[in-house]
Design a protein around this motif. Structure first.
Motif, short mmCIF file in Angstrom:
data_model
loop_
_atom_site.label_atom_id
_atom_site.label_comp_id
_atom_site.label_asym_id
_atom_site.label_seq_id
_atom_site.Cartn_x
_atom_site.Cartn_y
_atom_site.Cartn_z
N TYR A 246 -106.97 19.50 -55.37
CA TYR A 246 -107.22 20.42 -54.25
C TYR A 246 -106.56 19.95 -52.96
O TYR A 246 -106.53 20.68 -51.98
N LEU A 247 -106.03 18.73 -52.92
CA LEU A 247 -105.55 18.14 -51.68
C LEU A 247 -104.12 18.56 -51.36
O LEU A 247 -103.22 18.43 -52.18
N LYS A 248 -103.92 19.06 -50.14
CA LYS A 248 -102.58 19.33 -49.65
C LYS A 248 -102.13 18.14 -48.82
O LYS A 248 -102.83 17.70 -47.91
N PHE A 249 -100.97 17.58 -49.11
CA PHE A 249 -100.53 16.38 -48.43
C PHE A 249 -99.02 16.33 -48.33
O PHE A 249 -98.30 17.07 -49.01
N ARG A 250 -98.54 15.45 -47.47
CA ARG A 250 -97.11 15.18 -47.32
C ARG A 250 -96.90 13.67 -47.37
O ARG A 250 -97.79 12.90 -46.99
N LEU A 251 -95.73 13.26 -47.80
CA LEU A 251 -95.39 11.85 -47.83
C LEU A 251 -94.29 11.58 -46.81
O LEU A 251 -93.31 12.31 -46.74
N TYR A 252 -94.47 10.51 -46.05
CA TYR A 252 -93.46 10.09 -45.08
C TYR A 252 -93.06 8.66 -45.41
O TYR A 252 -93.92 7.78 -45.55
N THR A 253 -91.79 8.42 -45.54
CA THR A 253 -91.30 7.10 -45.93
C THR A 253 -90.99 6.25 -44.70
O THR A 253 -90.36 6.71 -43.75
N PHE A 254 -91.44 5.01 -44.73
CA PHE A 254 -91.19 4.07 -43.65
C PHE A 254 -90.01 3.18 -44.02
O PHE A 254 -90.00 2.55 -45.07
N ASP A 255 -89.03 3.11 -43.14
CA ASP A 255 -87.84 2.29 -43.35
C ASP A 255 -88.13 0.86 -42.90
O ASP A 255 -88.23 0.58 -41.71
N GLU A 256 -88.28 -0.04 -43.86
CA GLU A 256 -88.65 -1.42 -43.55
C GLU A 256 -87.61 -2.12 -42.67
O GLU A 256 -87.95 -3.05 -41.93
N SER A 257 -86.36 -1.69 -42.77
CA SER A 257 -85.31 -2.36 -42.01
C SER A 257 -85.52 -2.22 -40.51
O SER A 257 -84.98 -3.00 -39.72
N ARG A 258 -86.31 -1.22 -40.10
CA ARG A 258 -86.57 -1.00 -38.68
C ARG A 258 -87.29 -2.20 -38.06
O ARG A 258 -87.10 -2.51 -36.88
N VAL A 259 -88.09 -2.90 -38.88
CA VAL A 259 -88.93 -3.96 -38.33
C VAL A 259 -88.71 -5.32 -38.98
O VAL A 259 -89.11 -6.34 -38.43
N SER A 260 -88.07 -5.37 -40.14
CA SER A 260 -88.00 -6.61 -40.91
C SER A 260 -87.37 -7.76 -40.12
O SER A 260 -87.78 -8.92 -40.23
N GLY A 261 -86.38 -7.45 -39.28
CA GLY A 261 -85.74 -8.50 -38.49
C GLY A 261 -86.56 -8.99 -37.32
O GLY A 261 -86.21 -9.99 -36.68
N LEU A 262 -87.68 -8.32 -37.03
CA LEU A 262 -88.53 -8.70 -35.90
C LEU A 262 -89.74 -9.50 -36.33
O LEU A 262 -90.47 -10.03 -35.47
N ILE A 263 -90.00 -9.61 -37.62
CA ILE A 263 -91.24 -10.23 -38.10
C ILE A 263 -91.11 -11.75 -38.10
O ILE A 263 -90.13 -12.30 -38.60
N SER A 264 -92.11 -12.40 -37.54
CA SER A 264 -92.21 -13.86 -37.58
C SER A 264 -93.29 -14.27 -38.57
O SER A 264 -94.27 -13.55 -38.78
N ALA A 265 -93.12 -15.42 -39.20
CA ALA A 265 -94.10 -15.91 -40.17
C ALA A 265 -95.46 -16.08 -39.51
O ALA A 265 -95.57 -16.55 -38.38
N SER A 266 -96.52 -15.67 -40.23
CA SER A 266 -97.88 -15.77 -39.70
C SER A 266 -98.67 -16.77 -40.53
O SER A 266 -98.15 -17.42 -41.44
N ILE A 267 -99.96 -16.89 -40.23
CA ILE A 267 -100.79 -17.88 -40.92
C ILE A 267 -101.10 -17.46 -42.35
O ILE A 267 -101.57 -18.29 -43.13
N ARG A 268 -100.87 -16.19 -42.70
CA ARG A 268 -101.11 -15.73 -44.07
C ARG A 268 -99.94 -14.87 -44.49
O ARG A 268 -99.64 -13.86 -43.84
N PRO A 269 -99.23 -15.21 -45.58
CA PRO A 269 -98.01 -14.48 -45.97
C PRO A 269 -98.21 -12.98 -46.12
O PRO A 269 -97.30 -12.20 -45.83
N ALA A 270 -99.40 -12.56 -46.57
CA ALA A 270 -99.63 -11.12 -46.76
C ALA A 270 -99.48 -10.35 -45.46
O ALA A 270 -99.16 -9.16 -45.46
N LEU A 271 -99.68 -11.02 -44.33
CA LEU A 271 -99.58 -10.35 -43.04
C LEU A 271 -98.14 -10.11 -42.62
O LEU A 271 -97.88 -9.39 -41.66
N ASP A 272 -97.20 -10.71 -43.35
CA ASP A 272 -95.79 -10.58 -43.00
C ASP A 272 -95.11 -9.39 -43.67
O ASP A 272 -93.91 -9.17 -43.48
N CYS A 273 -95.85 -8.63 -44.45
CA CYS A 273 -95.29 -7.44 -45.10
C CYS A 273 -94.86 -6.43 -44.04
O CYS A 273 -95.64 -6.10 -43.13
N PRO A 274 -93.62 -5.92 -44.11
CA PRO A 274 -93.17 -4.97 -43.08
C PRO A 274 -94.08 -3.76 -42.92
O PRO A 274 -94.22 -3.22 -41.81
N LEU A 275 -94.74 -3.34 -44.01
CA LEU A 275 -95.59 -2.16 -43.90
C LEU A 275 -96.80 -2.39 -43.00
O LEU A 275 -97.39 -1.43 -42.50
#
Length: 291
Positions: free
Chosen positions: A60-89
């Motif tokens: 019954y759900l009407k929805f849309r999908l929007y894709t996030f381009d990881e390259s927009r942010v991947s070069g700005l990410i610095s390592a954090s205290i937990r690797p899972a926090l470094d995911c571009p998403l």
């Protein structure tokens, strides 16, 4: 949003709004946006598989999908205290005004490790005021705000002045109501990126995507009742030990922290509150809870 495309819980006895569903971080980055109200979900899954899973589970759900381009942010990410926090998403929330059409004026952003037990429309209608509040979120002013930044930040007057004329409090970015028009007008994505670029040169924080939000918004947000973010159910960022609910009413359960309910369920080492997650996880666990 719930992992593995599961439905929402209703254990607290509230009616659950039929417009929120979730996804599982397992593939390429995609944002799920129900059409009636725009509520972006953080999911990692190939779009075709995600679309099929959602359609099969919620015809019954009407929805849309929007894709996030990881390259927009991947070069700005610095390592954090937990690797899972470094995911571009984890940083996709900063780009919602760019991802969504201009006709979308307000969004409710929710992390993927939570369960709603109330009507999401009540949260979506949170007033942001007539002045300059760009977002609303539950604030926690008893938290040690200084701990979210390094001594290098606090010892540099030109940096710590970022909070001048503000009374900043910690807020969790996993539950936010955002005015996209005000965000676009203030170019807040660029302001967040500016702090991330500085972080690449001087380490001023250790905790992923949260500190740039605090630097830009803390002390200038609209308040939301704490019932809308019973956070920390995943424990801290190091051990992820079991935690109890905070005192007070509950509209949203949030497993922020290292310990995720699906991982603990799959490992047959659940915490007591993970039983609230289990009925809404579409993948079977290797055991069952006592009623």
């Amino acid at each position: 949003m719930l992992r593995r495309g599961s439905t929402r819980g209703n254990d607290a006895g509230h009616d659950v709004h039929p417009r929120i569903h979730g996804g599982d971080p397992i593939g390429a980055p995609t944002l799920l946006v129900p059409a009636e109200h725009i509520f972006p979900l953080r999911v990692l899954l190939r779009a075709s598989l995600l679309r099929a899973a959602i359609s099969n589970s919620f015809p019954y759900l009407k929805f849309r999908l929007y894709t996030f381009d990881e390259s927009r942010v991947s070069g700005l990410i610095s390592a954090s205290i937990r690797p899972a926090l470094d995911c571009p998403l984890n940083y996709a929330r900063s780009y919602l005004p760019n991802l969504l059409p201009l006709c979308v004026r307000r969004v409710v952003y929710l992390d993927s490790d939570l369960i709603l037990v109330d009507d999401i429309a009540r949260l979506a209608e949170t007033p942001l005021g007539e002045e300059d509040a760009v977002l609303a979120a539950p604030e926690y002013c008893n938290a040690n705000f200084t701990s979210y930044f390094t001594p290098a930040f606090w010892s540099n007057p030109s940096l710590s002045l970022a909070f001048a004329n503000r009374r900043p409090c910690y807020f969790n970015t996993g539950v936010m109501v955002i005015d996209l028009e005000r965000w676009r007008e203030g170019d807040y994505t660029r302001k967040i990126e500016d702090w991330m670029e500085l972080q690449k040169r001087v380490r001023i924080y250790d905790l992923g995507s949260l500190p740039p939000f605090l630097l830009v918004f803390a002390g200038n947000i609209a308040a939301v009742d704490h019932r809308w973010n019973q956070h920390g159910l995943g424990g801290d960022n190091f051990r992820g030990l079991c935690r109890d609910l905070h005192p007070g009413p509950v509209s949203l359960l949030h497993w922020s922290g290292k310990g995720k309910p699906w991982a603990r369920l799959d490992a047959n080492r659940p915490c007591p509150l993970d039983a609230l997650w289990a009925p809404y996880d579409l993948l079977d666990t290797p055991f069952s809870f006592d009623s």
